[in-house]
Design a protein around this motif. Structure first.
Motif, PDB file in Angstrom:
ATOM      1  N   ASP A  37       0.862  -1.114   0.042  1.00  0.00           N
ATOM      2  CA  ASP A  37       0.154  -0.078   0.010  1.00  0.00           C
ATOM      3  C   ASP A  37       0.916   1.193  -0.199  1.00  0.00           C
ATOM      4  O   ASP A  37       1.763   1.308   1.112  1.00  0.00           O
ATOM      5  CB  ASP A  37      -0.884  -0.117   1.415  1.00  0.00           C
ATOM      6  CG  ASP A  37      -1.800   1.351   1.219  1.00  0.00           C
ATOM      7  OD1 ASP A  37      -1.668   2.150   0.687  1.00  0.00           O
ATOM      8  OD2 ASP A  37      -2.858   0.806   1.786  1.00  0.00           O
ATOM      9  N   THR A  38       0.954   1.753  -1.159  1.00  0.00           N
ATOM     10  CA  THR A  38       1.743   3.078  -1.079  1.00  0.00           C
ATOM     11  C   THR A  38       1.659   4.002  -0.189  1.00  0.00           C
ATOM     12  O   THR A  38       2.591   4.867   0.157  1.00  0.00           O
ATOM     13  CB  THR A  38       2.007   3.536  -2.881  1.00  0.00           C
ATOM     14  OG1 THR A  38       0.706   4.242  -3.063  1.00  0.00           O
ATOM     15  CG2 THR A  38       2.171   2.402  -3.612  1.00  0.00           C
ATOM     16  N   ARG A  39       0.412   4.438   0.021  1.00  0.00           N
ATOM     17  CA  ARG A  39       0.064   5.463   1.091  1.00  0.00           C
ATOM     18  C   ARG A  39       0.469   5.008   2.289  1.00  0.00           C
ATOM     19  O   ARG A  39       1.154   5.909   3.057  1.00  0.00           O
ATOM     20  CB  ARG A  39      -1.536   5.663   1.264  1.00  0.00           C
ATOM     21  CG  ARG A  39      -2.068   6.165  -0.130  1.00  0.00           C
ATOM     22  CD  ARG A  39      -3.503   6.055  -0.220  1.00  0.00           C
ATOM     23  NE  ARG A  39      -4.329   4.697  -0.016  1.00  0.00           N
ATOM     24  CZ  ARG A  39      -5.357   4.566  -0.251  1.00  0.00           C
ATOM     25  NH1 ARG A  39      -6.178   5.340  -0.209  1.00  0.00           N
ATOM     26  NH2 ARG A  39      -5.540   3.405  -0.084  1.00  0.00           N
ATOM     27  N   ARG A  40       0.194   3.781   2.629  1.00  0.00           N
ATOM     28  CA  ARG A  40       0.907   3.414   4.084  1.00  0.00           C
ATOM     29  C   ARG A  40       2.216   3.554   4.267  1.00  0.00           C
ATOM     30  O   ARG A  40       3.039   3.723   5.149  1.00  0.00           O
ATOM     31  CB  ARG A  40       0.550   2.058   4.590  1.00  0.00           C
ATOM     32  CG  ARG A  40      -1.094   2.106   4.817  1.00  0.00           C
ATOM     33  CD  ARG A  40      -1.513   0.352   5.031  1.00  0.00           C
ATOM     34  NE  ARG A  40      -1.276   0.410   6.702  1.00  0.00           N
ATOM     35  CZ  ARG A  40      -1.558  -0.656   7.257  1.00  0.00           C
ATOM     36  NH1 ARG A  40      -2.377  -1.551   7.020  1.00  0.00           N
ATOM     37  NH2 ARG A  40      -1.086  -0.948   8.461  1.00  0.00           N
ATOM     38  N   ARG A  42       4.198   5.480   2.636  1.00  0.00           N
ATOM     39  CA  ARG A  42       4.659   6.880   2.487  1.00  0.00           C
ATOM     40  C   ARG A  42       4.510   7.483   4.098  1.00  0.00           C
ATOM     41  O   ARG A  42       5.350   8.140   4.426  1.00  0.00           O
ATOM     42  CB  ARG A  42       3.843   7.708   1.522  1.00  0.00           C
ATOM     43  CG  ARG A  42       4.151   7.626   0.081  1.00  0.00           C
ATOM     44  CD  ARG A  42       3.657   8.291  -0.908  1.00  0.00           C
ATOM     45  NE  ARG A  42       4.100   8.099  -2.358  1.00  0.00           N
ATOM     46  CZ  ARG A  42       5.003   8.388  -3.065  1.00  0.00           C
ATOM     47  NH1 ARG A  42       5.995   8.947  -2.308  1.00  0.00           N
ATOM     48  NH2 ARG A  42       5.056   8.085  -4.101  1.00  0.00           N
ATOM     49  N   SER A  43       3.302   6.979   4.619  1.00  0.00           N
ATOM     50  CA  SER A  43       3.075   7.257   6.018  1.00  0.00           C
ATOM     51  C   SER A  43       4.169   7.007   7.103  1.00  0.00           C
ATOM     52  O   SER A  43       4.421   7.638   8.066  1.00  0.00           O
ATOM     53  CB  SER A  43       1.465   6.933   6.367  1.00  0.00           C
ATOM     54  OG  SER A  43       0.477   7.704   5.492  1.00  0.00           O
TER      55      SER A  43
END
Length: 278
Positions: A37-40, A42-43
């Motif tokens: 999951d790219t968003r996770r 990055r987070s």
């Protein structure tokens, strides 16, 4: 040309403080970051104070096969590809093993940055004997398949660790009570390393009753191995006699065999005497 490589890296299950310094370094320097999951991801990088300088691409179940050729080409061209999943170790009930196998087939370097794993964390917290264990991924979703799977654990001497969805936990434990008996020991671990971490330990009957109220979060279950089945003392007479032939006394030979095979020493002694009388 610099040699490329695939780097598998474990990521925190909940507490970002579990991230290793090596994970921080490779997040910042990898040429390509393949993330479930790219968003996770990055987070996570933001929480760690790390700037990802490489290209970030998605790498989840439905695109895994399609992404592999491109990632292999990146590695062959001398670039570092970092593969991370949402939590824990890639390839362990998460994407990754197909990519590793593809690299091995093409003789491309693969390395791993060890770190958090729900499997080993749950085993350590279970308070059960886990010197030997098996990991079965997620329990089957359908009741019939789940019950068949539980039957394979009826005589399994190793502890078994598996994942379960919270909304299926009560049904899974109820099936386990019926198939494995109410007294088998079990530990249910939820939200490991997170704010509301909880480990509930007891018998299958006790935890099945507890789970009826509903459990939330990510669940890891550790089931104790089956107790060794007691042998029939009459089947062990020849074993005792073979020890006696080496010089042991009858009493000592019975004690040794009884301890190994979990039978009554007195019953084994009587069985030997009965066999000798013909």
């Amino acid at each position: 040309m610099t040699q490329g490589r695939l780097v598998l890296a474990a990521t925190p299950m909940g507490d970002v403080g579990d991230a290793s310094q090596r994970l921080r370094e490779v997040l910042a320097t990898a040429d390509v970051v393949a993330a479930e999951d790219t968003r996770r991801t990055r987070s996570l990088a933001k929480a760690l104070g790390v700037e990802i300088t490489g290209r970030v691409v998605s790498f989840y179940d439905h695109v895994e096969t399609a992404r592999i050729p491109m990632l292999l080409d990146e590695i062959a061209a001398g670039r570092t590809v970092l593969l991370v999943t949402d939590a824990g170790m890639p390839s362990v009930s998460d994407p990754g093993y197909r990519m590793v196998a593809a690299c091995v087939e093409r003789d491309l370097p693969v390395t791993c940055l060890p770190g958090p794993s729900a499997v080993t964390t749950a085993l350590a917290l279970s308070a059960l004997p886990v010197e030997r264990f098996c990991f079965d991924g997620f329990a089957p979703r359908k009741s019939g398949q789940r019950r068949e799977w539980l039957r394979t654990l009826a005589a399994e001497p190793r502890a078994c660790v598996f994942f379960e969805a919270p909304h299926r936990l009560a049904d899974c434990l109820a099936d386990a009570v019926e198939i494995l008996g109410p007294d088998r020991r079990v530990a249910v671990c939820r939200e490991l390393t997170k704010t509301y971490e909880e480990v509930v330990r007891g018998t299958l009957a006790e935890l099945a009753a507890w789970a009826v109220e509903g459990a939330r979060g990510e669940i890891t279950v550790v089931l104790a191995g089956a107790a060794p089945a007691s042998a029939d003392p009459t089947d062990l007479v020849d074993v005792v006699e073979s020890l006696i032939a080496t010089g042991l006394r009858l009493k000592d030979a019975c004690a040794e065999v009884a301890a190994v095979h979990a039978v009554s020493r007195r019953e084994l002694y009587d069985a030997v005497l009965t066999a000798r009388r013909g």
